[in-house]
Design a protein around this motif. Structure first.
Motif, PDB file in Angstrom:
ATOM      1  N   GLY A 229       0.675   6.207   8.448  1.00  0.00           N
ATOM      2  CA  GLY A 229       0.851   4.969   7.688  1.00  0.00           C
ATOM      3  C   GLY A 229       2.314   4.657   7.428  1.00  0.00           C
ATOM      4  O   GLY A 229       2.740   3.496   7.486  1.00  0.00           O
TER       5      GLY A 229
ATOM      6  N   THR B  16       2.485   1.721  -3.430  1.00  0.00           N
ATOM      7  CA  THR B  16       1.464   2.129  -4.408  1.00  0.00           C
ATOM      8  C   THR B  16       1.099   3.596  -4.229  1.00  0.00           C
ATOM      9  O   THR B  16       0.960   4.345  -5.206  1.00  0.00           O
ATOM     10  CB  THR B  16       0.215   1.250  -4.257  1.00  0.00           C
ATOM     11  OG1 THR B  16       0.566  -0.124  -4.449  1.00  0.00           O
ATOM     12  CG2 THR B  16      -0.847   1.640  -5.270  1.00  0.00           C
ATOM     13  N   SER B  17       0.951   4.022  -2.966  1.00  0.00           N
ATOM     14  CA  SER B  17       0.599   5.415  -2.687  1.00  0.00           C
ATOM     15  C   SER B  17       1.696   6.369  -3.150  1.00  0.00           C
ATOM     16  O   SER B  17       1.411   7.403  -3.785  1.00  0.00           O
ATOM     17  CB  SER B  17       0.355   5.593  -1.188  1.00  0.00           C
ATOM     18  OG  SER B  17       0.112   6.944  -0.871  1.00  0.00           O
ATOM     19  N   LEU B  18       2.946   6.040  -2.861  1.00  0.00           N
ATOM     20  CA  LEU B  18       4.054   6.900  -3.281  1.00  0.00           C
ATOM     21  C   LEU B  18       4.186   6.947  -4.798  1.00  0.00           C
ATOM     22  O   LEU B  18       4.475   8.005  -5.377  1.00  0.00           O
ATOM     23  CB  LEU B  18       5.356   6.391  -2.650  1.00  0.00           C
ATOM     24  CG  LEU B  18       5.458   6.520  -1.121  1.00  0.00           C
ATOM     25  CD1 LEU B  18       6.755   5.892  -0.628  1.00  0.00           C
ATOM     26  CD2 LEU B  18       5.383   7.989  -0.701  1.00  0.00           C
TER      27      LEU B  18
ATOM     28  N   PRO C 135       0.815  -1.227   0.000  1.00  0.00           N
ATOM     29  CA  PRO C 135       0.000   0.000   0.000  1.00  0.00           C
ATOM     30  C   PRO C 135       0.842   1.268   0.000  1.00  0.00           C
ATOM     31  O   PRO C 135       0.523   2.231  -0.711  1.00  0.00           O
ATOM     32  CB  PRO C 135      -0.822  -0.128   1.289  1.00  0.00           C
ATOM     33  CG  PRO C 135      -0.856  -1.592   1.576  1.00  0.00           C
ATOM     34  CD  PRO C 135       0.473  -2.107   1.130  1.00  0.00           C
ATOM     35  N   LEU C 136       1.914   1.295   0.784  1.00  0.00           N
ATOM     36  CA  LEU C 136       2.764   2.483   0.846  1.00  0.00           C
ATOM     37  C   LEU C 136       3.454   2.722  -0.487  1.00  0.00           C
ATOM     38  O   LEU C 136       3.489   3.858  -0.990  1.00  0.00           O
ATOM     39  CB  LEU C 136       3.803   2.327   1.953  1.00  0.00           C
ATOM     40  CG  LEU C 136       4.824   3.468   2.079  1.00  0.00           C
ATOM     41  CD1 LEU C 136       4.123   4.781   2.392  1.00  0.00           C
ATOM     42  CD2 LEU C 136       5.864   3.139   3.141  1.00  0.00           C
TER      43      LEU C 136
ATOM     44  N   THR D 294       4.268   1.414   8.860  1.00  0.00           N
ATOM     45  CA  THR D 294       4.919   0.497   7.924  1.00  0.00           C
ATOM     46  C   THR D 294       6.375   0.295   8.287  1.00  0.00           C
ATOM     47  O   THR D 294       6.889  -0.839   8.259  1.00  0.00           O
ATOM     48  CB  THR D 294       4.812   1.042   6.483  1.00  0.00           C
ATOM     49  OG1 THR D 294       3.431   1.175   6.125  1.00  0.00           O
ATOM     50  CG2 THR D 294       5.482   0.108   5.491  1.00  0.00           C
TER      51      THR D 294
ATOM     52  N   THR E   9       1.739   6.542  -6.958  1.00  0.00           N
ATOM     53  CA  THR E   9       0.624   7.343  -7.473  1.00  0.00           C
ATOM     54  C   THR E   9       0.893   8.825  -7.293  1.00  0.00           C
ATOM     55  O   THR E   9       0.647   9.636  -8.205  1.00  0.00           O
ATOM     56  CB  THR E   9      -0.681   6.956  -6.750  1.00  0.00           C
ATOM     57  OG1 THR E   9      -0.973   5.577  -6.987  1.00  0.00           O
ATOM     58  CG2 THR E   9      -1.838   7.811  -7.237  1.00  0.00           C
ATOM     59  N   GLU E  10       1.407   9.205  -6.120  1.00  0.00           N
ATOM     60  CA  GLU E  10       1.726  10.620  -5.872  1.00  0.00           C
ATOM     61  C   GLU E  10       2.763  11.125  -6.862  1.00  0.00           C
ATOM     62  O   GLU E  10       2.647  12.238  -7.396  1.00  0.00           O
ATOM     63  CB  GLU E  10       2.227  10.782  -4.440  1.00  0.00           C
ATOM     64  CG  GLU E  10       2.563  12.223  -4.078  1.00  0.00           C
ATOM     65  CD  GLU E  10       2.957  12.391  -2.626  1.00  0.00           C
ATOM     66  OE1 GLU E  10       3.662  13.372  -2.316  1.00  0.00           O
ATOM     67  OE2 GLU E  10       2.567  11.546  -1.799  1.00  0.00           O
TER      68      GLU E  10
ATOM     69  N   ARG F 136       1.528  11.083   8.085  1.00  0.00           N
ATOM     70  CA  ARG F 136       2.630  10.120   8.005  1.00  0.00           C
ATOM     71  C   ARG F 136       2.428   8.904   8.916  1.00  0.00           C
ATOM     72  O   ARG F 136       3.351   8.115   9.093  1.00  0.00           O
ATOM     73  CB  ARG F 136       3.940  10.820   8.386  1.00  0.00           C
ATOM     74  CG  ARG F 136       4.309  11.977   7.460  1.00  0.00           C
ATOM     75  CD  ARG F 136       4.464  11.499   6.041  1.00  0.00           C
ATOM     76  NE  ARG F 136       4.819  12.577   5.121  1.00  0.00           N
ATOM     77  CZ  ARG F 136       4.902  12.441   3.804  1.00  0.00           C
ATOM     78  NH1 ARG F 136       4.627  11.264   3.265  1.00  0.00           N
ATOM     79  NH2 ARG F 136       5.233  13.453   3.041  1.00  0.00           N
TER      80      ARG F 136
ATOM     81  N   SER G  92      -9.530   9.809  -9.238  1.00  0.00           N
ATOM     82  CA  SER G  92      -9.277   9.463  -7.840  1.00  0.00           C
ATOM     83  C   SER G  92      -7.829   9.695  -7.441  1.00  0.00           C
ATOM     84  O   SER G  92      -7.506   9.782  -6.250  1.00  0.00           O
ATOM     85  CB  SER G  92      -9.647   7.994  -7.578  1.00  0.00           C
ATOM     86  OG  SER G  92      -8.864   7.124  -8.382  1.00  0.00           O
ATOM     87  N   ALA G  93      -6.946   9.829  -8.451  1.00  0.00           N
ATOM     88  CA  ALA G  93      -5.532  10.112  -8.189  1.00  0.00           C
ATOM     89  C   ALA G  93      -5.323  11.616  -8.302  1.00  0.00           C
ATOM     90  O   ALA G  93      -5.214  12.160  -9.401  1.00  0.00           O
ATOM     91  CB  ALA G  93      -4.641   9.356  -9.177  1.00  0.00           C
TER      92      ALA G  93
END
Length: 228
Positions: free
Chosen positions: A116, A26-28, A23-24, A120, A30-31, A114, A103-104
């Motif tokens: 999450g 993927t989030s980074l 998840p982390l 992690t 996407t950002e 921070r 959504s992005a």
């Protein structure tokens, strides 16, 4: 593929590391994609509100993106800094968004959380500690290596049907040069059966012989030692 207990444990740790970090990552990712390929738009502010929690006060806005980018007009929410909140109350909110993936997006002046990330990192540290302990236990352990036997006869159920004590479980060399393995069946297939000998595992290659004993039952196998 036959793995030792330590090998299987390390594989589980590796899988957990992947699951925890996905998840982390993927989030980074996407950002980063939004920053590089996104477009800047003016969002429609739906409402604004504040949340008081003791000495802290947080500022929130909800908004929709331009209809050309998000025909469904999904309402999003974000925590923002006070200056952006003040502007949002006047209807102004800048957002950077991927044109083909509404959504992005990134809200200008958002408050980055921070929690999450720290959770992690803490989980990664615990997993790394577990892997280190497994490596050290394997390095300094006196546990014998697992053995492989080529069966010279059918695997037999233990006469005690699993009720007898485990005192004689293990590996014994017989007078004719073959080896006798007695232990609990861990897993079985048409080609091999794995016995738990307490201090190690024995992988018995059936080589056409039969195994009528199922997992959880005590079995006795006789065979030639391989890879010695």
């Amino acid at each position: 593929m036959n793995l030792s207990r330590r090998g299987r444990a390390l594989m589980v740790l590796a899988l957990l590391t992947l699951i925890i970090n996905l998840p982390l990552v993927t989030s980074l990712a996407t950002e980063r994609q939004v920053r590089r390929n996104g477009v800047d738009v003016s969002a429609q502010v739906v409402r604004t509100w504040t949340v008081d929690s003791g000495a802290d006060r947080t500022f929130w806005v909800s908004f929709t993106l331009p209809e050309r980018l998000d025909p469904g007009q999904t309402e999003y929410a974000a925590q923002v800094v006070p200056d952006v909140y003040a502007g949002a109350r006047d209807g102004a909110l800048a957002v950077r968004v991927l044109p083909d993936r509404p959504s992005a997006h990134l809200v200008d002046g958002r408050v980055a959380h921070r929690t999450g990330l720290w959770l992690t990192l803490a989980a990664d540290a615990l997993l790394a500690l577990g892997a280190l302990l497994l490596w050290r236990s394997g390095r300094y352990s006196t546990r014998p290596e697992d053995v492989r036997l080529e069966a010279v006869g059918d695997v037999e159920a233990d006469p005690g049907d699993g009720a007898s004590p485990r005192t004689d479980e293990g590996l014994t060399e017989l007078a004719d040069g073959t080896w006798r393995a007695r232990g609990t069946v861990v897993r079985a297939s048409a080609d091999e059966v794995v016995l738990d000998l307490v201090d190690r595992e024995a992988i018995v290659i059936l080589d056409g012989h039969q195994n009528p004993v199922g997992p959880g039952e005590v079995a006795v196998a006789r065979g030639r030692l391989l890879d010695r």
